[in-house]
Design an enzyme around this catalytic site. Structure first.
Site, PDB file in Angstrom:
ATOM      1  N   LYS A   1       0.796  -1.227   0.000  1.00  0.00           N
ATOM      2  CA  LYS A   1       0.000   0.000   0.000  1.00  0.00           C
ATOM      3  C   LYS A   1       0.837   1.289   0.000  1.00  0.00           C
ATOM      4  O   LYS A   1       0.466   2.291   0.606  1.00  0.00           O
ATOM      5  CB  LYS A   1      -0.954   0.013   1.215  1.00  0.00           C
ATOM      6  CG  LYS A   1      -1.964  -1.108   1.192  1.00  0.00           C
ATOM      7  CD  LYS A   1      -2.824  -1.150   2.419  1.00  0.00           C
ATOM      8  CE  LYS A   1      -2.118  -1.802   3.597  1.00  0.00           C
ATOM      9  NZ  LYS A   1      -3.018  -2.239   4.655  1.00  0.00           N
TER      10      LYS A   1
ATOM     11  N   ASP B   1      -5.190  -6.699  10.175  1.00  0.00           N
ATOM     12  CA  ASP B   1      -6.549  -6.148  10.256  1.00  0.00           C
ATOM     13  C   ASP B   1      -7.642  -7.172   9.923  1.00  0.00           C
ATOM     14  O   ASP B   1      -8.741  -7.136  10.473  1.00  0.00           O
ATOM     15  CB  ASP B   1      -6.713  -4.886   9.388  1.00  0.00           C
ATOM     16  CG  ASP B   1      -6.222  -5.053   7.966  1.00  0.00           C
ATOM     17  OD1 ASP B   1      -5.636  -6.096   7.647  1.00  0.00           O
ATOM     18  OD2 ASP B   1      -6.409  -4.118   7.152  1.00  0.00           O
TER      19      ASP B   1
HETATM   20  C1  BGC Z   1      -1.748  -5.999   3.298  1.00  0.00           C
HETATM   21  C2  BGC Z   1      -2.558  -6.866   4.240  1.00  0.00           C
HETATM   22  C3  BGC Z   1      -3.755  -6.096   4.728  1.00  0.00           C
HETATM   23  C4  BGC Z   1      -4.552  -5.539   3.560  1.00  0.00           C
HETATM   24  C5  BGC Z   1      -5.755  -4.743   3.996  1.00  0.00           C
HETATM   25  C6  BGC Z   1      -2.634  -5.425   2.196  1.00  0.00           C
HETATM   26  O1  BGC Z   1      -1.904  -4.536   1.411  1.00  0.00           O
HETATM   27  O2  BGC Z   1      -0.701  -6.741   2.719  1.00  0.00           O
HETATM   28  O3  BGC Z   1      -1.778  -7.299   5.327  1.00  0.00           O
HETATM   29  O4  BGC Z   1      -4.559  -6.949   5.494  1.00  0.00           O
HETATM   30  O5  BGC Z   1      -3.717  -4.712   2.778  1.00  0.00           O
HETATM   31  O6  BGC Z   1      -5.425  -3.674   4.808  1.00  0.00           O
END
Ligand code: BGC
Length: 440
Positions: A154, A190
C-alpha cells in the site's frame, strides 16, 4: 474505432466468466496448500496464533490500528455477550514524510500519538498495561505478541522495518516517550481483527475480509492442516490464518494491469490487490481513459489529460453513482477538471469504464471468498458468516451487490449458507478481542 466498439472490447478483456472463476478457485486452493506447507506460493498463509473469540472475554483494552494513511488509537470495552464497544478513539493522519521516512520516525510518531491520546483522555500512563496492535501488513509470527514485517504494501516504504520485529520497534519508541510501562500483548493483521471482532458476537463467523486501500482475507483453519507450523506451543485446535490474498498472482490480467504494475513501487507483487483495492482501481480506470484520449475517442476537443493522481477510486465511485438521465454529476466532475462541453456519449463511456473495472474487482473478490469457503467446506454444508470491513465494500456503489450475485452464480442454492456482513471498525476493535482471547 468508435466508442461503442472500444467499450465492447474492454468488456471482453475484463470479463471474469464462470470458467475463469473456477480456474481461479483451483489455483487458489493449490497456492493455499503450498503456503500452508511452507513451500513457495503467492499466498503466504500466515499463522496468526489466535483462535476465534468465545464471546465471553472481558476487559478494557487500548488498541492501535495502523494500516493506511490514518492511524488510530482506541480504547475498547469487552463486556461479554454483547458487541465490543469503542469508548474512546482518536485518528491521526500519518504525514507522507513519515510513511516514507525511517522506521524510527514512524514508530516515534505512533508512540507520540499514543501519548497524546492517553493524556487527552486522562488514561494513566504510569500503569502497567497490555496493548493490542493491529498492523495491516504481512507479518511472520511465531507467537501472538511479536511479528516480523515480511514486506510493506500500500505504498508504505519506511526504512529499517522489513525483516524486523515490529513489536520491538514499537516498544523501543514507547520507552523513548516515557511509555515503557506499556507492552504489546497482541499483534494482529486487520483481517484477523475483523474476524475476531465479529466472532465475538457471531459464532458462525469464520472468514474476515478487508476491501479498503488494500485487500486481504483470513479464515479459521484446523491446526493439523498447517503443515509448516511443526510443534509449537499453541493451545487450541483451530487457528486463524492470514492468507495475504492481495498477493495472489494467478489472476487474468490486461495490458492496463501490466502498465499499472510496472510503474508501482512493488512490481510483480500484490497482483490481486492491484485489481481490487481502493488504492488501485481508480488508477486502472484512469489508464483506460488516457488510452481513450490518445485514441481520440473522448475529449478530443477539450485536450483533457488525466495525469496520474488526478483520478482516484472516490471519483470512480462518484461517476458510478450518477443515475441522472443526463449524467449531470459526471458533467459536474468534468467541468471541475476543465472539460466544459462533454457529450453524453463521453460521459456514458466514462460510467461504462468504471462499471467494467469495478465489476471485475467484485467478481475476483467473490472468487477469492469462494476459494476460502470451499477450502474449509467443499460442499458448503455449513453456515458461514464473512466479516467485511473497508471503504470499497462500505462505499463503492454496487460492489457488495456484485459480489453477492457472483457468489450466487458460483454456488447456486448453497449460497444461502453464505452471509456477508459488515464489521464496522473491525480492524480497530478486533485486536482488543484478540488480546483478550490470547489472555484467556
Ligand atoms: C496488506 C494486508 C492487509 C490488507 C488490507 C494489504 O496490502 O498486505 O496485510 O490486510 O492490505 O489492509
Amino acid at each position: 474505432m468508435q466508442i461503442s466498439e472500444f467499450i465492447k472490447s474492454l468488456e471482453d478483456s475484463f470479463a471474469v466468466d464462470a470458467n475463469s472463476i473456477h480456474e481461479i478457485i483451483a489455483d487458489f486452493h493449490c497456492d493455499m496448500e503450498r503456503g500452508l506447507a511452507g513451500v513457495e506460493s503467492s499466498l503466504k498463509m500466515l499463522p496468526a496464533y489466535v483462535d476465534r473469540a468465545s464471546g465471553k472475554e472481558r476487559g478494557r483494552y487500548i488498541a492501535l490500528d495502523l494500516g493506511g494513511t490514518n492511524f488510530r488509537v482506541l480504547q475498547v470495552e469487552l463486556a461479554g455477550g454483547s458487541k465490543p464497544q469503542i469508548i474512546k478513539s482518536e485518528k491521526f493522519v500519518i504525514p507522507k514524510a513519515v510513511m516514507h521516512g525511517t522506521g524510527v520516525q514512524l514508530f516515534n510518531f505512533i508512540a507520540q500519538s499514543i501519548k497524546k491520546f492517553m493524556l487527552d483522555y486522562k488514561v494513566d500512563i504510569m500503569k502497567k498495561r497490555g496493548l493490542g496492535f493491529t498492523f495491516s501488513f504481512p507479518i511472520k509470527q511465531t507467537d501472538i505478541a511479536s511479528g516480523i514485517l515480511i514486506n510493506w504494501t500500500k505504498g508504505f516504504s519506511a526504512t529499517g522495518v522489513m525483516g524486523k520485529n515490529i513489536v520491538k520497534l514499537l516498544e523501543n519508541s514507547l520507552k523513548r516517550y516515557d511509555l515503557g510501562n506499556i507492552k504489546v500483548s497482541a499483534l494482529a493483521n486487520d483481517t484477523v481483527g475483523t474476524l475476531a471482532a465479529k466472532s465475538y458476537e457471531d459464532r458462525e463467523c469464520d472468514v474476515g475480509v478487508i476491501f479498503g486501500t488494500g485487500t486481504n482475507a483470513c479464515y479459521v483453519e484446523n491446526v493439523g492442516r498447517v503443515k509448516k507450523m511443526g510443534k509449537l506451543k499453541y493451545k487450541s485446535d483451530y487457528m486463524i490464518i492470514n492468507t495475504e490474498w492481495g498477493n495472489f498472482n494467478k489472476v487474468p490480467t490486461t495490458d492496463y494491469d501490466m502498465k499499472l504494475d510496472k510503474v508501482s513501487n512493488n512490481t510483480g507483487k500484490q497482483r490481486m490487490e492491484k485489481m481490487i483495492s481502493g488504492m488501485y482501481v481508480g488508477e486502472i480506470a484512469r489508464l483506460i481513459f488516457s488510452d481513450m484520449i490518445t485514441k481520440k475517442l473522448i475529449f478530443s476537443k477539450a485536450k483533457m489529460k488525466f495525469a496520474k493522481g488526478n483520478f482516484l477510486t472516490r471519483h470512480m465511485s462518484l461517476i458510478e453513482s450518477d443515475n441522472t438521465t443526463r449524467l449531470t454529476k459526471i458533467n459536474g466532475y468534468l467541468e471541475g477538471m476543465g472539460v466544459i462541453a462533454s457529450s453524453i456519449a463521453e460521459r456514458r463511456a466514462m460510467k461504462d469504464v468504471c462499471r467494467i473495472v469495478s465489476g471485475r474487482a467484485a467478481r475476483i473478490s467473490a472468487a477469492g471468498i469462494s476459494s476460502i469457503l470451499t477450502w474449509m467446506d467443499p460442499e458448503l454444508n455449513y453456515k458461514h458468516t464473512i466479516a467485511i470491513d473497508g471503504t470499497m465494500y462500505e462505499k463503492y456503489p454496487g460492489f457488495r451487490r456484485n459480489i453477492i450475485s457472483a457468489l450466487r452464480e458460483i454456488h447456486s442454492r448453497s449460497s444461502k449458507n453464505i452471509k456477508l456482513t459488515r464489521a464496522k471498525d473491525g480492524s480497530g476493535i478486533g485486536v482488543a478481542v484478540v488480546a483478550a482471547v490470547a489472555a484467556s
